[in-house]
Design a protein around this motif. Structure first.
Motif, PDB file in Angstrom:
ATOM      1  N   PHE A 230      23.836  28.437-109.055  1.00  0.00           N
ATOM      2  CA  PHE A 230      22.546  27.804-109.782  1.00  0.00           C
ATOM      3  C   PHE A 230      21.344  28.717-109.808  1.00  0.00           C
ATOM      4  CE2 PHE A 230      25.226  24.099-109.042  1.00  0.00           C
ATOM      5  CZ  PHE A 230      24.997  23.383-110.168  1.00  0.00           C
ATOM      6  N   GLU A 231      21.303  29.727-109.064  1.00  0.00           N
ATOM      7  CA  GLU A 231      20.106  30.721-109.206  1.00  0.00           C
ATOM      8  C   GLU A 231      20.545  31.871-109.410  1.00  0.00           C
ATOM      9  OE1 GLU A 231      16.927  29.348-109.222  1.00  0.00           O
ATOM     10  OE2 GLU A 231      17.611  27.468-108.370  1.00  0.00           O
ATOM     11  N   GLY A 232      21.823  32.209-109.312  1.00  0.00           N
ATOM     12  CA  GLY A 232      22.214  33.613-109.448  1.00  0.00           C
ATOM     13  C   GLY A 232      22.142  34.385-110.763  1.00  0.00           C
ATOM     14  N   SER A 233      22.180  33.667-111.826  1.00  0.00           N
ATOM     15  CA  SER A 233      22.150  34.250-112.906  1.00  0.00           C
ATOM     16  C   SER A 233      20.756  34.368-113.540  1.00  0.00           C
ATOM     17  CB  SER A 233      23.052  33.572-114.001  1.00  0.00           C
ATOM     18  OG  SER A 233      22.520  32.345-114.161  1.00  0.00           O
ATOM     19  N   THR A 234      20.031  33.387-113.014  1.00  0.00           N
ATOM     20  CA  THR A 234      18.293  33.440-113.367  1.00  0.00           C
ATOM     21  C   THR A 234      17.692  34.657-112.747  1.00  0.00           C
ATOM     22  OG1 THR A 234      18.544  31.056-113.988  1.00  0.00           O
ATOM     23  CG2 THR A 234      16.284  31.942-113.440  1.00  0.00           C
ATOM     24  N   HIS A 235      17.894  34.500-111.248  1.00  0.00           N
ATOM     25  CA  HIS A 235      17.187  35.539-110.382  1.00  0.00           C
ATOM     26  C   HIS A 235      18.088  36.793-110.088  1.00  0.00           C
ATOM     27  CE1 HIS A 235      14.986  31.758-109.793  1.00  0.00           C
ATOM     28  NE2 HIS A 235      13.984  32.479-109.386  1.00  0.00           N
ATOM     29  N   GLU A 236      19.101  36.947-110.785  1.00  0.00           N
ATOM     30  CA  GLU A 236      20.133  38.080-110.365  1.00  0.00           C
ATOM     31  C   GLU A 236      20.054  38.202-108.752  1.00  0.00           C
ATOM     32  OE1 GLU A 236      19.820  41.215-113.838  1.00  0.00           O
ATOM     33  OE2 GLU A 236      18.087  40.932-113.086  1.00  0.00           O
ATOM     34  N   ILE A 237      20.810  37.269-108.017  1.00  0.00           N
ATOM     35  CA  ILE A 237      20.965  37.224-106.807  1.00  0.00           C
ATOM     36  C   ILE A 237      22.165  36.739-106.227  1.00  0.00           C
ATOM     37  CG2 ILE A 237      19.893  34.987-106.227  1.00  0.00           C
ATOM     38  CD1 ILE A 237      18.373  36.320-103.611  1.00  0.00           C
ATOM     39  N   HIS A 238      22.598  37.392-105.069  1.00  0.00           N
ATOM     40  CA  HIS A 238      23.681  36.676-104.317  1.00  0.00           C
ATOM     41  C   HIS A 238      23.576  36.989-103.046  1.00  0.00           C
ATOM     42  CE1 HIS A 238      28.079  35.350-104.575  1.00  0.00           C
ATOM     43  NE2 HIS A 238      28.247  36.056-103.469  1.00  0.00           N
ATOM     44  N   ALA A 239      23.316  35.860-102.390  1.00  0.00           N
ATOM     45  CA  ALA A 239      22.699  35.738-100.876  1.00  0.00           C
ATOM     46  C   ALA A 239      23.942  35.620 -99.940  1.00  0.00           C
ATOM     47  CB  ALA A 239      21.607  34.870-100.649  1.00  0.00           C
ATOM     48  N   PHE A 240      23.940  36.052 -98.717  1.00  0.00           N
ATOM     49  CA  PHE A 240      24.697  36.007 -97.415  1.00  0.00           C
ATOM     50  C   PHE A 240      23.922  35.790 -96.278  1.00  0.00           C
ATOM     51  CE2 PHE A 240      27.466  38.574-100.304  1.00  0.00           C
ATOM     52  CZ  PHE A 240      28.579  38.077-100.043  1.00  0.00           C
ATOM     53  N   ILE A 241      24.377  34.949 -95.519  1.00  0.00           N
ATOM     54  CA  ILE A 241      23.689  34.869 -94.226  1.00  0.00           C
ATOM     55  C   ILE A 241      24.812  35.279 -92.994  1.00  0.00           C
ATOM     56  CG2 ILE A 241      22.795  33.451 -92.258  1.00  0.00           C
ATOM     57  CD1 ILE A 241      21.761  31.512 -94.591  1.00  0.00           C
ATOM     58  N   LEU A 242      24.561  36.257 -92.220  1.00  0.00           N
ATOM     59  CA  LEU A 242      25.489  36.980 -91.219  1.00  0.00           C
ATOM     60  C   LEU A 242      25.041  36.481 -89.820  1.00  0.00           C
ATOM     61  CD1 LEU A 242      26.402  38.248 -93.904  1.00  0.00           C
ATOM     62  CD2 LEU A 242      26.630  40.297 -92.450  1.00  0.00           C
ATOM     63  N   LEU A 243      25.405  35.822 -89.039  1.00  0.00           N
ATOM     64  CA  LEU A 243      25.294  35.580 -87.396  1.00  0.00           C
ATOM     65  C   LEU A 243      25.999  36.565 -86.437  1.00  0.00           C
ATOM     66  CD1 LEU A 243      25.565  31.744 -87.755  1.00  0.00           C
ATOM     67  CD2 LEU A 243      23.487  33.327 -88.328  1.00  0.00           C
ATOM     68  N   PHE A 244      25.189  36.988 -85.581  1.00  0.00           N
ATOM     69  CA  PHE A 244      25.659  38.158 -84.796  1.00  0.00           C
ATOM     70  C   PHE A 244      25.349  37.521 -83.276  1.00  0.00           C
ATOM     71  CE2 PHE A 244      25.339  40.660 -88.464  1.00  0.00           C
ATOM     72  CZ  PHE A 244      26.831  41.492 -88.424  1.00  0.00           C
ATOM     73  N   SER A 318      13.476  27.980-102.355  1.00  0.00           N
ATOM     74  CA  SER A 318      12.047  27.730-103.075  1.00  0.00           C
ATOM     75  C   SER A 318      11.274  28.893-102.942  1.00  0.00           C
ATOM     76  CB  SER A 318      11.579  26.709-102.201  1.00  0.00           C
ATOM     77  OG  SER A 318      11.403  26.849-100.777  1.00  0.00           O
ATOM     78  N   ASN A 319      11.876  29.979-102.442  1.00  0.00           N
ATOM     79  CA  ASN A 319      10.912  31.281-102.173  1.00  0.00           C
ATOM     80  C   ASN A 319      11.439  32.387-103.210  1.00  0.00           C
ATOM     81  OD1 ASN A 319       8.579  31.325-100.213  1.00  0.00           O
ATOM     82  ND2 ASN A 319       9.973  29.851 -99.649  1.00  0.00           N
ATOM     83  N   LEU A 320      12.516  32.207-103.839  1.00  0.00           N
ATOM     84  CA  LEU A 320      13.064  33.081-104.733  1.00  0.00           C
ATOM     85  C   LEU A 320      12.249  33.863-105.980  1.00  0.00           C
ATOM     86  CD1 LEU A 320      16.555  31.659-105.593  1.00  0.00           C
ATOM     87  CD2 LEU A 320      16.002  33.460-103.841  1.00  0.00           C
ATOM     88  N   TYR A 321      11.075  33.123-105.979  1.00  0.00           N
ATOM     89  CA  TYR A 321      10.106  33.926-106.953  1.00  0.00           C
ATOM     90  C   TYR A 321       9.714  35.192-106.358  1.00  0.00           C
ATOM     91  CZ  TYR A 321       6.698  32.256-103.453  1.00  0.00           C
ATOM     92  OH  TYR A 321       6.148  31.745-101.963  1.00  0.00           O
ATOM     93  N   SER A 322       9.798  35.309-105.003  1.00  0.00           N
ATOM     94  CA  SER A 322       9.375  36.783-104.358  1.00  0.00           C
ATOM     95  C   SER A 322      10.630  37.733-104.356  1.00  0.00           C
ATOM     96  CB  SER A 322       8.867  36.657-102.953  1.00  0.00           C
ATOM     97  OG  SER A 322       9.990  35.758-102.351  1.00  0.00           O
ATOM     98  N   TRP A 323      11.776  37.499-105.084  1.00  0.00           N
ATOM     99  CA  TRP A 323      12.809  38.276-105.316  1.00  0.00           C
ATOM    100  C   TRP A 323      12.704  38.954-106.673  1.00  0.00           C
ATOM    101  CZ3 TRP A 323      17.080  40.704-102.871  1.00  0.00           C
ATOM    102  CH2 TRP A 323      18.127  41.141-103.852  1.00  0.00           C
ATOM    103  N   LYS A 324      13.146  40.254-106.424  1.00  0.00           N
ATOM    104  CA  LYS A 324      13.449  41.234-107.701  1.00  0.00           C
ATOM    105  C   LYS A 324      14.616  41.855-107.393  1.00  0.00           C
ATOM    106  CE  LYS A 324      11.547  43.698-111.522  1.00  0.00           C
ATOM    107  NZ  LYS A 324      12.187  43.258-112.432  1.00  0.00           N
ATOM    108  N   ARG A 325      15.597  42.034-108.282  1.00  0.00           N
ATOM    109  CA  ARG A 325      16.822  42.866-107.997  1.00  0.00           C
ATOM    110  C   ARG A 325      16.333  44.422-108.241  1.00  0.00           C
ATOM    111  NH1 ARG A 325      20.267  45.352-111.081  1.00  0.00           N
ATOM    112  NH2 ARG A 325      20.037  44.029-113.176  1.00  0.00           N
TER     113      ARG A 325
END
Length: 367
Positions: A230-244, A318-325
């Motif tokens: 829902f945010e991918g095309s608008t903000h041009e983002i694809h997020a992952f969380i990796l646990l180690f 809610s903090n994607l406003y600070s993301w820029k690809r």
């Protein structure tokens, strides 16, 4: 540079064929063959020099295309007992069955089963609408119906798909690329591979060997898939969380970045070192010029030591406003390079196509 030289191979093959006895009256046919070989060589270079990124979307429409019949005209030739060739024009009718599709907000469409179509229509409850579907040479049937999303985010399906793009960093020797890590070495280190797409979607909360999935893994994975969709095309983002495991230290995140060959341009990857439900360290990674979201993410986990993935995904959205690809055209000065293995493959393909071209010219001349 070696790559432009490969484009000369078909021209050399063309010249060899002409000077060594191929029928010169058919030179224009050979020229067409040469152009085709050049095109195939360019296509190979294009595919080898592109990287793969992941994009996400959500289903906004389900379509049903009715069965239809196509009228196909064709000719048949046969030789009689006297050696005369007779050509006869014939017609056949081809039946095309019903087809069903899911349409994403990004325009991507997927063929699905009739059950999947009806399941979404029942869920949305928006009714079906007739649609005109163009079919060439249609003599019966055709048309279709569609139902449209009701607007409820959690009442539809998300989907992830791949796309090729120009990545100058991918096979360059620049400092941006990092070191190469083999699959064997990655397994020894406990790194994770890019998750495969299954049932139109991929896992985005990934857990290294040696750790158990946290209790909220499934819900967090679901919510992060929704963020990407829902945010991918608008903000041009694809997020992952990796646990180690925490004892691997933040250095494992840098190894992970190398294994993923520097990440894709739209990726925001949050690596967390976890021990007994506590976040010991956090290493966000991306190509952002001004890593504002990375800094904010580190600050978030300094304030929230207990591992609560659902809360973090909610905060992240809610903090994607600070993301820029990152714009990868900034790396265009690196040029396009192929790795040694890809270079060898490209040269072999170029030579094989050129040899086939030369053989084809001689075969036509002899015929």
């Amino acid at each position: 540079m070696l790559y432009p030289v490969c484009y000369l191979f078909p021209l050399v093959a063309f010249a060899i064929a002409l000077f060594c006895g191929a029928d010169t009256e058919a030179w224009y046919v050979y020229l067409i063959f040469t152009a085709a070989a050049e095109g195939l060589i360019y296509l190979c270079f294009y595919l080898l020099s592109r990287d793969t990124e992941y994009l996400s979307g959500y289903v906004v429409e389900a379509e049903h295309h009715f069965a239809w019949t196509e009228r196909v005209e064709y000719t048949e030739s046969h030789t009689d007992s006297k050696g005369n060739v007779h050509t006869e024009r014939k017609v056949r009718y081809v039946h095309h069955p019903d087809e069903y599709f899911w349409i994403l907000n990004t325009g991507k469409n997927y063929p699905v089963s009739a059950g999947s179509f009806h399941e979404l229509c029942r869920r949305w409850g928006t009714g079906t609408t007739y649609i005109a579907v163009y079919h060439p040479n249609c003599v019966s049937g055709g048309g279709g119906e569609c139902c449209r999303w009701d607007g409820d985010e959690y009442n539809t399906h998300t989907a992830t798909y791949t796309q090729r793009y120009k990545n100058p960093v991918q096979d360059s020797s620049s400092i941006f690329r990092g070191s190469l890590i083999s699959k064997k070495k990655a397994k020894e280190l406990g790194l994770v591979a890019y998750p495969k797409i299954r049932h139109l979607e991929q896992e985005v909360v990934l857990v290294s060997d040696g750790l158990e999935k946290p209790a909220d893994w499934e819900n967090a994975n679901f919510e992060l898939q929704h963020l990407n969709a829902f945010e991918g095309s608008t903000h041009e983002i694809h997020a992952f969380i990796l646990l180690f495991p925490a004892d691997k230290g933040p250095e494992i995140a840098l190894k992970q970045r190398d294994y993923w060959e520097g990440l894709n341009k739209n990726e925001f990857v949050v690596c967390l070192g976890v021990n007994e439900g506590k976040v010991v360290w956090c290493m966000p990674m991306s190509w952002m010029d001004a890593p504002t979201l990375e800094s904010n993410t580190k600050a978030y986990f300094r304030e929230h030591e207990s591992l609560d993935l659902l809360s973090f995904v909610s905060w992240l959205r809610s903090n994607l406003y600070s993301w820029k690809r990152k714009e990868f055209k900034d790396f265009s000065y690196l040029g396009i390079h192929l790795s040694p293995k890809k270079t060898v493959l490209f040269v072999i393909i170029s030579i094989v196509l050129s040899v086939l071209l030369c053989w084809g010219c001689f075969a036509m001349g002899m015929g």
